[in-house]
Write an enzyme that holds these catalytic residues in place. Structure first.
Site, PDB file in Angstrom:
ATOM      1  CG  ASP A 123      50.717  31.762  43.883  1.00  0.00           C
ATOM      2  OD1 ASP A 123      49.874  30.936  43.511  1.00  0.00           O
ATOM      3  OD2 ASP A 123      50.401  32.943  44.168  1.00  0.00           O
TER       4      ASP A 123
ATOM      5  CG  HIS B 217      48.206  28.234  40.730  1.00  0.00           C
ATOM      6  ND1 HIS B 217      46.844  28.095  40.833  1.00  0.00           N
ATOM      7  CD2 HIS B 217      48.606  28.949  41.827  1.00  0.00           C
ATOM      8  CE1 HIS B 217      46.428  28.708  41.938  1.00  0.00           C
ATOM      9  NE2 HIS B 217      47.467  29.226  42.558  1.00  0.00           N
TER      10      HIS B 217
ATOM     11  CG  HIS C  39      49.698  28.204  46.958  1.00  0.00           C
ATOM     12  ND1 HIS C  39      48.947  29.035  47.755  1.00  0.00           N
ATOM     13  CD2 HIS C  39      49.414  28.582  45.682  1.00  0.00           C
ATOM     14  CE1 HIS C  39      48.248  29.868  47.008  1.00  0.00           C
ATOM     15  NE2 HIS C  39      48.525  29.618  45.732  1.00  0.00           N
TER      16      HIS C  39
ATOM     17  CG  HIS D 121      43.862  30.645  46.017  1.00  0.00           C
ATOM     18  ND1 HIS D 121      43.932  29.310  45.754  1.00  0.00           N
ATOM     19  CD2 HIS D 121      44.960  31.205  45.442  1.00  0.00           C
ATOM     20  CE1 HIS D 121      45.039  29.069  45.063  1.00  0.00           C
ATOM     21  NE2 HIS D 121      45.680  30.197  44.857  1.00  0.00           N
TER      22      HIS D 121
ATOM     23  CD  GLU E 144      46.441  36.033  46.006  1.00  0.00           C
ATOM     24  OE1 GLU E 144      45.421  35.451  45.612  1.00  0.00           O
ATOM     25  OE2 GLU E 144      47.494  36.102  45.321  1.00  0.00           O
TER      26      GLU E 144
HETATM   27  N1  ADE Z   1      45.701  31.566  40.006  1.00  0.00           N
HETATM   28  C1  ADE Z   1      47.026  31.437  39.864  1.00  0.00           C
HETATM   29  N2  ADE Z   1      47.670  32.082  40.841  1.00  0.00           N
HETATM   30  C2  ADE Z   1      46.725  32.621  41.642  1.00  0.00           C
HETATM   31  C3  ADE Z   1      46.757  33.397  42.823  1.00  0.00           C
HETATM   32  N3  ADE Z   1      47.889  33.767  43.406  1.00  0.00           N
HETATM   33  N4  ADE Z   1      45.583  33.799  43.359  1.00  0.00           N
HETATM   34  C4  ADE Z   1      44.426  33.444  42.786  1.00  0.00           C
HETATM   35  N5  ADE Z   1      44.351  32.724  41.675  1.00  0.00           N
HETATM   36  C5  ADE Z   1      45.489  32.301  41.111  1.00  0.00           C
HETATM   37 ZN    ZN Z   2      47.670  30.552  44.122  1.00  0.00          ZN
END
Ligand code: ADE
Ligand code: ZN
Length: 333
Positions: free
Chosen positions: A277, A19, A17, A196, A199
């Site tokens: 993340d 980005h 995970h 996702h 969260e």
């Molecule tokens: N884009 C980048 N990080 C994210 C996250 N934690 N939740 C949703 N979208 C994202």
């Molecule tokens: Zn994310």
């Protein structure tokens, strides 16, 4: 004898995970802004760091999308990805599955192929540095279904480089059901799926991701604990959760690390890993996430081995590659 810190640093890890746009460090942001003649709100690393105070997911996303505006050329995406890979290698990450958000770039007029090529070339070079990888294309869920279909169509000529599709951005108000038809087409085209969910969104987002998007993993998923039946399903099917502890603290999902529910997920029999993340925004890459979580939750070496095994097992590596790394983790002292 290894201290727990030494153990964490050297443990073979798998990141599921991450980005890539969230690994844009302030110094590279400033350098690319200058190189590409992009006007930024911030004039120094300190000013950028001061802006990184978030109340929730949206307050982060606003800044994150703005920062990504400095990425314009293929070499920018290459440099961004290579910088992440160097940090991952230093943290003993052996395999990484990277998200990218094409719409953040195509909506600014950057061609899809420029984005994919830059990232892909760096991932290829990463193999020589001892790190394997997969690429996952995320749809921005605050945008329309039509826009997601258009993005999926652009990915069809890059199936050799993109193994799965995902769903990210503002969760609440944009449930997985909005993208059921897009994910159905993606599955028909041979892509794996992740999303996702849970969260900030309630457990219904996780149910929808499982039932409608047919996901192989849930990204975050920490709110599953509010629904016993859902926990039983996740346990039964061993659906892996890609948990991001430092992100959860920065975005106020939990107040402090000692309140984080990672251990409760494991106690419930679930598969869950530790991931970074958006490390440039949340205060750390893999080892910092492992160290902070170990300290906050008093994790044992056994817990740390389990999280690494869960992640390798839930990766999109082949069965023999999984076995290779799991053997290394099991015997790691
Ligand atoms: N884009 C980048 N990080 C994210 C996250 N934690 N939740 C949703 N979208 C994202
Ligand atoms: Zn994310």
């Amino acid at each position: 004898m290894n201290t727990i810190h030494e153990f964490i640093k050297k443990l073979p890890k798998c990141e599921l995970h991450l980005h890539i746009e969230g690994s844009l460090e302030p110094d590279l942001m400033l350098k690319l802004a200058k190189r590409n003649d992009v006007e930024l709100k911030y004039k120094s690393i300190e000013e950028i760091q001061q802006a990184y105070q978030f109340d929730n997911l949206q307050s982060f996303l606003d800044i994150y999308y703005e920062g990504a505006g400095v990425l314009q050329k293929e070499e920018d995406f290459y440099e961004l990805t290579m910088a992440y890979l160097e940090r991952a290698v230093a943290d003993n990450v052996k395999h990484t599955e990277i998200f990218f958000d094409p719409q953040t770039h195509t909506d600014r007029g950057i061609p899809f192929d420029v984005v994919v090529s830059g990232i892909h070339k760096a991932l290829q070079d990463g193999k020589e540095m001892g790190i394997s990888s997969k690429l996952i294309m995320c749809f921005l869920r605050h945008l329309s279904e039509d826009a997601a279909f258009e993005t999926l169509n652009q990915a069809l000529t890059h199936k050799d480089k993109i193994c799965a599709v995902g769903l990210d951005s503002s969760e609440v108000g944009h449930p997985p059901s909005k993208f059921e038809r897009v994910f159905t087409k993606a599955l028909e085209e041979g892509f794996l799926t992740v999303a996702h969910a849970g969260e900030e969104g309630d457990p219904s987002y996780i149910w929808e991701a499982l039932d409608l998007l047919k996901v192989s993993r849930i990204d975050h998923g920490v709110r599953c604990l509010e629904d016993e039946v859902l926990v039983a399903r996740l346990k039964q099917e061993q659906v892996h959760l890609t948990v991001c502890p430092l992100s959860n603290i920065k975005l106020r999902v939990f107040d402090q690390m000692k309140d984080h529910k990672l251990k409760r997920l494991w106690d419930a029999g679930l598969s869950a890993g530790i991931n970074s993340d958006d490390p440039a925004y949340f205060g750390g890459y893999m080892n910092q996430n492992f160290l902070a979580t170990q300290e906050g939750l008093a994790l044992s070496k056994e817990d740390l081995r389990k999280t690494s095994l869960d992640a390798f097992n839930a990766s999109f590596l082949s069965e023999s590659e999984k076995r290779f790394w799991c053997d290394k983790v099991v015997s790691f002292e």
